[in-house]
Design a protein around this motif. Structure first.
Motif, PDB file in Angstrom:
ATOM      1  N   HIS A  79      55.105  16.945  -1.443  1.00 53.02           N
ATOM      2  CA  HIS A  79      55.360  15.506  -1.575  1.00 53.02           C
ATOM      3  C   HIS A  79      54.466  14.879  -2.641  1.00 53.02           C
ATOM      4  N   GLU A  80      53.230  15.372  -2.737  1.00 50.95           N
ATOM      5  CA  GLU A  80      52.300  14.852  -3.741  1.00 50.95           C
ATOM      6  C   GLU A  80      52.694  15.264  -5.162  1.00 50.95           C
ATOM      7  N   ILE A  81      53.226  16.455  -5.321  1.00 49.29           N
ATOM      8  CA  ILE A  81      53.510  17.004  -6.648  1.00 49.29           C
ATOM      9  C   ILE A  81      54.893  16.615  -7.175  1.00 49.29           C
ATOM     10  N   LEU A  82      55.864  16.457  -6.291  1.00 48.70           N
ATOM     11  CA  LEU A  82      57.240  16.208  -6.741  1.00 48.70           C
ATOM     12  C   LEU A  82      57.387  15.048  -7.727  1.00 48.70           C
ATOM     13  N   PRO A  83      56.704  13.917  -7.522  1.00 56.75           N
ATOM     14  CA  PRO A  83      56.875  12.815  -8.486  1.00 56.75           C
ATOM     15  C   PRO A  83      56.523  13.191  -9.921  1.00 56.75           C
ATOM     16  N   PHE A  84      55.553  14.100 -10.102  1.00 54.29           N
ATOM     17  CA  PHE A  84      55.213  14.548 -11.455  1.00 54.29           C
ATOM     18  C   PHE A  84      56.379  15.331 -12.060  1.00 54.29           C
ATOM     19  N   PHE A  85      57.040  16.145 -11.228  1.00 53.70           N
ATOM     20  CA  PHE A  85      58.179  16.928 -11.705  1.00 53.70           C
ATOM     21  C   PHE A  85      59.371  16.034 -12.032  1.00 53.70           C
ATOM     22  N   THR A  86      59.672  15.104 -11.142  1.00 58.93           N
ATOM     23  CA  THR A  86      60.851  14.263 -11.367  1.00 58.93           C
ATOM     24  C   THR A  86      60.636  13.293 -12.519  1.00 58.93           C
ATOM     25  N   THR A  87      59.397  12.863 -12.733  1.00 59.78           N
ATOM     26  CA  THR A  87      59.107  11.954 -13.854  1.00 59.78           C
ATOM     27  C   THR A  87      59.386  12.626 -15.185  1.00 59.78           C
ATOM     28  N   LYS A  88      58.979  13.890 -15.303  1.00 58.73           N
ATOM     29  CA  LYS A  88      59.230  14.581 -16.577  1.00 58.73           C
ATOM     30  C   LYS A  88      60.537  15.380 -16.559  1.00 58.73           C
ATOM     31  N   ASN A  89      61.245  15.287 -15.420  1.00 59.28           N
ATOM     32  CA  ASN A  89      62.536  15.954 -15.256  1.00 59.28           C
ATOM     33  C   ASN A  89      62.447  17.453 -15.542  1.00 59.28           C
ATOM     34  N   SER A  90      61.401  18.052 -14.997  1.00 60.93           N
ATOM     35  CA  SER A  90      61.203  19.488 -15.163  1.00 60.93           C
ATOM     36  C   SER A  90      60.148  19.947 -14.170  1.00 60.93           C
ATOM     37  N   GLY A  91      60.343  21.112 -13.593  1.00 62.86           N
ATOM     38  CA  GLY A  91      59.357  21.644 -12.665  1.00 62.86           C
ATOM     39  C   GLY A  91      59.973  22.694 -11.765  1.00 62.86           C
ATOM     40  N   TYR A  92      59.113  23.400 -11.046  1.00 68.16           N
ATOM     41  CA  TYR A  92      59.576  24.500 -10.207  1.00 68.16           C
ATOM     42  C   TYR A  92      58.689  24.580  -8.967  1.00 68.16           C
ATOM     43  N   VAL A  93      59.316  24.505  -7.802  1.00 66.71           N
ATOM     44  CA  VAL A  93      58.619  24.697  -6.535  1.00 66.71           C
ATOM     45  C   VAL A  93      59.009  26.074  -5.995  1.00 66.71           C
ATOM     46  N   ILE A  94      58.015  26.949  -5.850  1.00 72.23           N
ATOM     47  CA  ILE A  94      58.252  28.259  -5.251  1.00 72.23           C
ATOM     48  C   ILE A  94      57.499  28.301  -3.924  1.00 72.23           C
ATOM     49  N   ASN A  95      58.237  28.375  -2.842  1.00 67.35           N
ATOM     50  CA  ASN A  95      57.644  28.454  -1.515  1.00 67.35           C
ATOM     51  C   ASN A  95      57.613  29.904  -1.055  1.00 67.35           C
ATOM     52  N   ILE A  96      56.450  30.353  -0.602  1.00 66.42           N
ATOM     53  CA  ILE A  96      56.356  31.699  -0.057  1.00 66.42           C
ATOM     54  C   ILE A  96      56.692  31.619   1.429  1.00 66.42           C
ATOM     55  N   GLY A  97      57.927  31.974   1.741  1.00 68.04           N
ATOM     56  CA  GLY A  97      58.390  31.968   3.119  1.00 68.04           C
ATOM     57  C   GLY A  97      58.168  33.326   3.744  1.00 68.04           C
ATOM     58  N   SER A  98      59.135  33.779   4.520  1.00 66.83           N
ATOM     59  CA  SER A  98      59.022  35.081   5.179  1.00 66.83           C
ATOM     60  C   SER A  98      60.381  35.464   5.747  1.00 66.83           C
ATOM     61  N   THR A  99      60.615  36.766   5.851  1.00 64.25           N
ATOM     62  CA  THR A  99      61.818  37.215   6.545  1.00 64.25           C
ATOM     63  C   THR A  99      61.778  36.765   8.011  1.00 64.25           C
ATOM     64  N   ALA A 100      60.581  36.460   8.532  1.00 63.19           N
ATOM     65  CA  ALA A 100      60.448  35.970   9.914  1.00 63.19           C
ATOM     66  C   ALA A 100      61.111  34.616  10.098  1.00 63.19           C
ATOM     67  N   GLY A 101      61.347  33.909   9.012  1.00 68.18           N
ATOM     68  CA  GLY A 101      62.023  32.626   9.101  1.00 68.18           C
ATOM     69  C   GLY A 101      63.525  32.758   9.253  1.00 68.18           C
TER      70      GLY A 101
END
Length: 250
Positions: free
Chosen positions: A116-138
């Motif tokens: 939530h803190e980082i997304l505004p920086f991405f949307t402002t410059k209309n570029s960015g990548y969020v990579i979440n390390i999930g798990s097969t347990a999910g």
């Protein structure tokens, strides 16, 4: 690229940071252990920016981000939400609720808050990548995964919902879902420091290595901006999601 990685002092986070720095990227690495961060700074050099704070602490997270140069945050390219852990492998009726609470705080709350803190920086410059390390347990339940698996199911659905919200913007989101992976502190943490139990998990298994996950992260980042990998599930060949257990004469 400028890349922020949480939980960088060991396991996946360390391997990802090492590879991406070797490829010429600048890594902002977070962790709770200042001594470990100092070691990495000495090893990785000027392309590594250590940031010591607990991602589960909302105020500390905001303060740490505010300590970074505005220009660096404004030009952040990738957020890798790697920090997370499992605690315990008991059935739900025997589990320690404190373990559940800690997993929810780190695996769910801190990941959502930092994103939530980082997304505004991405949307402002209309570029960015969020990579979440999930798990097969999910995705695939197993005995004792109860709340850990539930937190990773949150990560999976949160990732998909972010993609839905961000349609029309050049912000990508991927949920990377590793299966059995050794060479990390994961099982030592899960079993509260019981090294024998942790070692037994990986005996006679050719498991995934942290470097394998690092290679996948590098591949994701290197894809052209018009491609979004929604989910990337990976297991060692020795592991499978198949096989429903049936208990007779219950």
């Amino acid at each position: 690229m400028n890349i922020l990685i949480t939980g960088v002092t060991s396991g996946f986070g360390r391997a990802i940071a090492e590879l991406l720095i070797a490829k010429g990227h600048t890594v902002i690495g977070t962790g709770r252990r200042q001594a470990k961060l100092d070691e990495l700074a000495g090893e990785f050099g000027e392309r590594f920016i250590p940031l010591c704070f607990d991602v589960g602490d909302k105020i500390a997270t905001k303060t740490a981000l505010q300590s970074l140069p505005n220009e660096l945050l404004a030009n952040l390219d990738v957020l890798i939400n790697n920090a997370g852990f499992a605690l315990g492998l008991e059935s739900a009726d025997k589990a320690d609720f404190n373990d559940w609470e800690q997993m929810i705080n780190t695996n769910v709350f801190s990941l959502a808050h930092l994103t939530h803190e980082i997304l505004p920086f991405f949307t402002t410059k209309n570029s960015g990548y969020v990579i979440n390390i999930g798990s097969t347990a999910g995705k695939h339940p197993y005995f004792g995964a109860n709340v850990y698996g539930a937190t990773k199911a949150f990560v999976r659905q949160f990732s998909l919902n972010l993609r839905a919200d961000l349609v029309g913007k050049k912000v990508r989101v991927t949920n990377l879902e590793p299966g059995l992976c050794g060479g990390t502190e994961f099982s030592n943490v899960r079993f509260h420091g019981d090294d024998d139990k942790a070692k037994a998990v990986y005996e006679n298994v050719e498991y995934i290595q942290p470097t394998d996950i690092a290679n996948m992260v590098a591949w994701l980042i290197e894809q052209p901006e018009h491609i979004n990998i929604n989910e990337l599930e990976v297991m060692p060949t020795a592991q499978t999601f198949a096989g429903l257990k049936v208990v007779k004469d219950l």
